[in-house]
Design a protein around this motif. Structure first.
Motif, PDB file in Angstrom:
ATOM      1  N   ILE A 220       0.644  -1.170   0.217  1.00  0.00           N
ATOM      2  CA  ILE A 220      -0.199   0.367  -0.073  1.00  0.00           C
ATOM      3  C   ILE A 220       1.012   1.325  -0.185  1.00  0.00           C
ATOM      4  CG2 ILE A 220      -1.886   0.922   1.541  1.00  0.00           C
ATOM      5  CD1 ILE A 220      -2.714  -1.539   1.700  1.00  0.00           C
ATOM      6  N   GLU A 221       2.184   0.856   0.811  1.00  0.00           N
ATOM      7  CA  GLU A 221       2.754   2.328   1.085  1.00  0.00           C
ATOM      8  C   GLU A 221       3.631   2.872  -0.300  1.00  0.00           C
ATOM      9  OE1 GLU A 221       5.494   1.603   4.392  1.00  0.00           O
ATOM     10  OE2 GLU A 221       7.340   3.596   3.199  1.00  0.00           O
ATOM     11  N   LEU A 222       3.801   1.582  -1.189  1.00  0.00           N
ATOM     12  CA  LEU A 222       4.372   2.036  -2.524  1.00  0.00           C
ATOM     13  C   LEU A 222       4.293   1.784  -3.521  1.00  0.00           C
ATOM     14  CD1 LEU A 222       6.469  -1.426  -2.330  1.00  0.00           C
ATOM     15  CD2 LEU A 222       7.902   1.094  -2.176  1.00  0.00           C
ATOM     16  N   LEU A 223       2.342   1.538  -3.063  1.00  0.00           N
ATOM     17  CA  LEU A 223       1.676   2.601  -4.251  1.00  0.00           C
ATOM     18  C   LEU A 223       0.543   3.020  -4.031  1.00  0.00           C
ATOM     19  CD1 LEU A 223       0.010  -0.794  -4.918  1.00  0.00           C
ATOM     20  CD2 LEU A 223       1.254   0.479  -6.562  1.00  0.00           C
ATOM     21  N   SER A 224       1.352   3.859  -2.675  1.00  0.00           N
ATOM     22  CA  SER A 224       0.333   5.411  -2.175  1.00  0.00           C
ATOM     23  C   SER A 224       1.460   6.558  -2.991  1.00  0.00           C
ATOM     24  CB  SER A 224       0.038   5.322  -1.036  1.00  0.00           C
ATOM     25  OG  SER A 224      -0.803   4.428  -0.842  1.00  0.00           O
ATOM     26  N   ARG A 225       2.816   6.414  -3.151  1.00  0.00           N
ATOM     27  CA  ARG A 225       3.487   7.432  -3.103  1.00  0.00           C
ATOM     28  C   ARG A 225       2.797   7.832  -4.688  1.00  0.00           C
ATOM     29  NH1 ARG A 225       8.982   4.558  -1.565  1.00  0.00           N
ATOM     30  NH2 ARG A 225       8.106   4.596   0.412  1.00  0.00           N
ATOM     31  N   GLY A 226       2.653   9.606  -4.596  1.00  0.00           N
ATOM     32  CA  GLY A 226       2.527  10.099  -5.830  1.00  0.00           C
ATOM     33  C   GLY A 226       1.307   9.903  -6.168  1.00  0.00           C
ATOM     34  N   THR A 227       0.297   9.643  -5.228  1.00  0.00           N
ATOM     35  CA  THR A 227      -1.044   9.346  -5.265  1.00  0.00           C
ATOM     36  C   THR A 227      -2.245  10.064  -5.056  1.00  0.00           C
ATOM     37  OG1 THR A 227      -3.195   8.237  -6.038  1.00  0.00           O
ATOM     38  CG2 THR A 227      -1.042   7.110  -5.315  1.00  0.00           C
ATOM     39  N   ARG A 228      -3.344  10.496  -4.558  1.00  0.00           N
ATOM     40  CA  ARG A 228      -3.618  10.971  -3.257  1.00  0.00           C
ATOM     41  C   ARG A 228      -4.446  10.549  -2.780  1.00  0.00           C
ATOM     42  NH1 ARG A 228      -4.867  17.932  -3.376  1.00  0.00           N
ATOM     43  NH2 ARG A 228      -2.743  18.028  -3.248  1.00  0.00           N
ATOM     44  N   GLU A 229      -4.970   9.373  -3.556  1.00  0.00           N
ATOM     45  CA  GLU A 229      -6.011   8.365  -3.140  1.00  0.00           C
ATOM     46  C   GLU A 229      -5.631   7.592  -2.513  1.00  0.00           C
ATOM     47  OE1 GLU A 229      -8.154   7.025  -7.234  1.00  0.00           O
ATOM     48  OE2 GLU A 229      -6.858   9.037  -8.198  1.00  0.00           O
ATOM     49  N   PRO A 230      -6.226   6.938  -1.349  1.00  0.00           N
ATOM     50  CA  PRO A 230      -5.821   5.724  -0.326  1.00  0.00           C
ATOM     51  C   PRO A 230      -5.591   4.407  -0.825  1.00  0.00           C
ATOM     52  CG  PRO A 230      -8.221   6.784   0.162  1.00  0.00           C
ATOM     53  CD  PRO A 230      -7.617   7.575  -1.229  1.00  0.00           C
ATOM     54  N   VAL A 231      -5.265   3.813  -0.736  1.00  0.00           N
ATOM     55  CA  VAL A 231      -4.916   2.457  -1.871  1.00  0.00           C
ATOM     56  C   VAL A 231      -5.641   1.852  -0.593  1.00  0.00           C
ATOM     57  CG1 VAL A 231      -3.596   0.671  -3.110  1.00  0.00           C
ATOM     58  CG2 VAL A 231      -3.711   2.980  -2.976  1.00  0.00           C
ATOM     59  N   ASP A 232      -6.220   0.327  -0.714  1.00  0.00           N
ATOM     60  CA  ASP A 232      -6.099  -0.634   0.268  1.00  0.00           C
ATOM     61  C   ASP A 232      -6.554  -2.315  -0.203  1.00  0.00           C
ATOM     62  OD1 ASP A 232      -8.540  -1.507  -1.165  1.00  0.00           O
ATOM     63  OD2 ASP A 232     -10.282  -0.204   0.329  1.00  0.00           O
ATOM     64  N   THR A 233      -6.501  -3.093   0.614  1.00  0.00           N
ATOM     65  CA  THR A 233      -5.827  -3.952   0.177  1.00  0.00           C
ATOM     66  C   THR A 233      -6.676  -4.997  -1.020  1.00  0.00           C
ATOM     67  OG1 THR A 233      -5.225  -4.833   2.004  1.00  0.00           O
ATOM     68  CG2 THR A 233      -5.356  -6.717   0.681  1.00  0.00           C
ATOM     69  N   ARG A 234      -8.285  -3.752  -1.191  1.00  0.00           N
ATOM     70  CA  ARG A 234      -8.985  -5.040  -2.436  1.00  0.00           C
ATOM     71  C   ARG A 234      -8.747  -3.914  -3.205  1.00  0.00           C
ATOM     72  NH1 ARG A 234     -14.965  -4.264  -0.326  1.00  0.00           N
ATOM     73  NH2 ARG A 234     -14.712  -2.126  -0.818  1.00  0.00           N
ATOM     74  N   GLN A 235      -8.210  -3.140  -3.412  1.00  0.00           N
ATOM     75  CA  GLN A 235      -7.600  -2.407  -4.448  1.00  0.00           C
ATOM     76  C   GLN A 235      -6.710  -2.813  -4.998  1.00  0.00           C
ATOM     77  OE1 GLN A 235      -7.434   1.326  -3.211  1.00  0.00           O
ATOM     78  NE2 GLN A 235      -9.305   2.085  -3.902  1.00  0.00           N
ATOM     79  N   ILE A 236      -5.315  -3.183  -4.227  1.00  0.00           N
ATOM     80  CA  ILE A 236      -4.455  -4.204  -5.205  1.00  0.00           C
ATOM     81  C   ILE A 236      -4.909  -5.340  -5.660  1.00  0.00           C
ATOM     82  CG2 ILE A 236      -2.347  -4.999  -4.487  1.00  0.00           C
ATOM     83  CD1 ILE A 236      -1.664  -3.298  -1.906  1.00  0.00           C
TER      84      ILE A 236
END
Lengths: 406, 406
Positions: free
Chosen positions: A280-296
């Motif tokens: 989640i941390e890696l995929l959140s960089r440079g984006t403002r939308e929160p990422v969660d496990t289901r999105q992954i």
């Protein structure tokens, strides 16, 4: 209670008629628990009892409502299929996650009667968890019209290592708010039933060999891959606890000696490179939308390159840690559970690559790797299995038969 | 054979007088095997038998020569000390190393009757090993004036993983000349006695809990650190074999992802940075004199800086691999054996450092780390222990009691 119900009692004078009858009855019930519905002829073959004895026992058990029978045919001949019925008693399985809580109600024949899960607030305390669990249990009982007195007990899974010398969660785990608390006593006082607690990964492993498809496996490693990474071990047919109860901590295998600091105090642990929190941390960089496990999971299934790369790197690292573990304990089967199981081969393939790359050849070749088919219910089902095992209702020839939870 | 000798027979009608007498006798002999010489009062306490029963059994066993008695005092009172005597039967333990072969003859009371070791030529075949072992066994029997018919059997330790599905040494091990050979059959045909084979590290682990000081330990990891690095596991009181028998391969934990190629085919395995072969290679650079393991020990004890550095680096790497293993199986005790045990703290200190650095805190704090006190005899003693266990003469409450070797 009639004699026929008293299935756990094999005492009495050895060799006496009644003791022998109880033993034969117990053997037949064990065969039904482990093998599911069977014809009388199959039961005779499996138990070594004569068909006349089987028929007599089945008649008595059916009259008492412990089993039901149904005419069928087997190899063209008329036969009687025997099915174990729930006896009205119920086991509760409670899985306390970092962000969720699940309760299942299971019948004595390992049927699932009812289940539900709710989200937990981050940083919840043990008291929060207890209150939510007790309320959820009450509402499931009410929905099912089940009397509280039918409860055999509750198994409680905790997402952290438990020091079996004290029965408390170990410092440095994923639930800092729960450290040092007598969880079992607290749940027992509130629920007023026998309570057994265990680590969630241990219960996940137990679920694989009791509810899951791995009932014949004597040596199984269950890897829970989530915001934390931990494993439960079934070794020689029993859950394995080691010296103080802290086993399967492969989330803290050093993967990168100069890596980032882990919550355990070391650097570059597997958890710092392969947990869902790290993804989640890696995929959140440079984006403002929160990422969660289901999105992954969704974005990976949609083929998004960055997500696939993050999962690939994590998978290879997990495979490397698993290889070292497999080199040590040579499991027959490694099952991966947790919130990413829907990824299927997207995750399994890099894990398998890491495993083959780092295991000694014979281990790489003989270790079966698969996803948990129990999804996020594994831990709660394992918790219910503990209660059934403690009540003498374990499926025999599985780890459950030898369960020794706190 | 008189009734009193027939200690392994606990059959017969349950509850009969003779069955009860045999059971009590067995219990007393077990107490003597596990606890050594004891007074009759101590035996009564330990077995739960009345002092009169103990006294009667001891009289019968003494008359049959199974035990000897000696007057002593206990808390100022007269007492009778009871000691288990060998019954004339003998177990052979054979340890086949890469460069040595050792044979021990052990009595039924776990006494060491005779032992000897010889050097083996590099690249020796299984036939060479067998011939040398058989000759050494014959000469030990002759020296001791022991009839071959007194031999209960032979345990054989092999320095490589054994595939328990086939009973043969696994490819890629340290003895390439032995791969695929039916070692047990070959030894049995030549020695004409029951033969049990096992991996040397497993036997080393067994020796710790049978001959060694760790008889009360249920979860023990024995690390053999030599030209190869492997571990034997005692888990929940029994030797652990996993799915196909290949366990404890922590010599192939990846320490340096970009390191040198290992004989297993991977890169940077623990063996490539911490085995005695690697130490010898490192210390041989720029010198014409050959270095051997004994010199490493001597030069380290003399304080030579380069040797100390090589040992320190190896020790930390070993500690790191052990930490990952301990994180998984949470042993109570880790014992280091092999040719470097005389180094004592010089080796233990860096291993402990690596272990503490990489283990989760509670594991680092609760794992006992020590050197094997059995030196290079551990494997052969473990091999003899297997034979005694198979003959029903294991020390109870130890891993030996549950031994299931090939």
């Amino acid at each position: 209670m009639s004699d026929v119900f008293d299935v756990s009692d094999v005492s009495g004078r050895p060799g006496s008629q009644s003791a022998l009858r109880r033993q034969n009855q117990q053997r037949l019930l064990s065969a039904l628990r482990s093998g599911g519905s069977q014809t009388q002829a199959e039961l005779a073959r499996q138990t070594g009892l004569s068909t006349a004895t089987v028929s007599n026992i089945v008649k008595a058990l059916a009259a008492a409502g412990v089993v039901s029978t149904e005419p069928t045919t087997s190899s063209g001949r008329r036969a009687l299929s025997v099915t174990l019925e729930d006896d009205g008693q119920v086991a509760a399985g409670i899985d306390v996650g970092r962000r969720h809580l699940r309760v299942v109600l299971a019948g004595t024949s390992h049927s699932i009667i009812r289940e539900a899960s709710v989200a937990l607030p981050p940083g919840h305390t043990a008291t929060d968890g207890l209150t939510i669990a007790a309320d959820l249990l009450d509402s499931l009982l009410a929905e099912g019209g089940i009397d509280r007195r039918a409860l055999l007990g509750a198994g409680v899974g905790i997402p952290g290592p438990i020091d079996r010398r004290t029965g408390t969660v170990v410092q440095g785990g994923i639930l800092p708010e729960w450290v040092g608390i007598d969880i079992r006593g607290m749940f027992r006082d509130r629920l007023q039933i026998p309570v057994y607690i265990d680590n969630d990964a241990n219960l996940g492993a137990l679920a694989q060999v009791s509810w899951g498809p791995h009932q014949a496996v004597a040596n199984l490693l269950f890897l829970k891959l989530g915001s934390g990474i931990g494993a439960g071990l079934v070794l020689d047919g029993a859950l394995f606890y080691g010296h103080v109860g802290v086993t399967g901590e492969l989330g803290h295998t050093t993967i990168n000696e100069q890596g980032v600091i882990c919550r355990c105090g070391n650097r570059g642990c597997l958890e710092t490179v392969a947990s869902t929190s790290t993804m989640i941390e890696l995929l959140s960089r440079g984006t403002r939308e929160p990422v969660d496990t289901r999105q992954i999971v969704e974005r990976a299934l949609a083929g998004e390159t960055a997500v696939l790369r993050v999962i690939d790197d994590a998978g290879v690292a997990v495979g490397r840690a698993l290889a070292h573990m497999a080199n040590l304990v040579n499991p027959e089967t490694i099952v991966i559970g947790g919130p990413l199981t829907d990824l299927g081969e997207i995750l399994l393939e890099p894990v398998r690559r890491g495993l083959s790359r780092h295991a000694v050849p014979i281990i790489g070749e003989t270790t079966n790797l698969c996803m948990s088919s129990l999804g996020d219910r594994a831990e709660a089902l394992g918790a219910a299995a503990v209660v059934l095992a403690r009540a003498g209702l374990a499926r025999p020839d599985t780890a459950m038969a030898q369960v020794t939870q706190l």
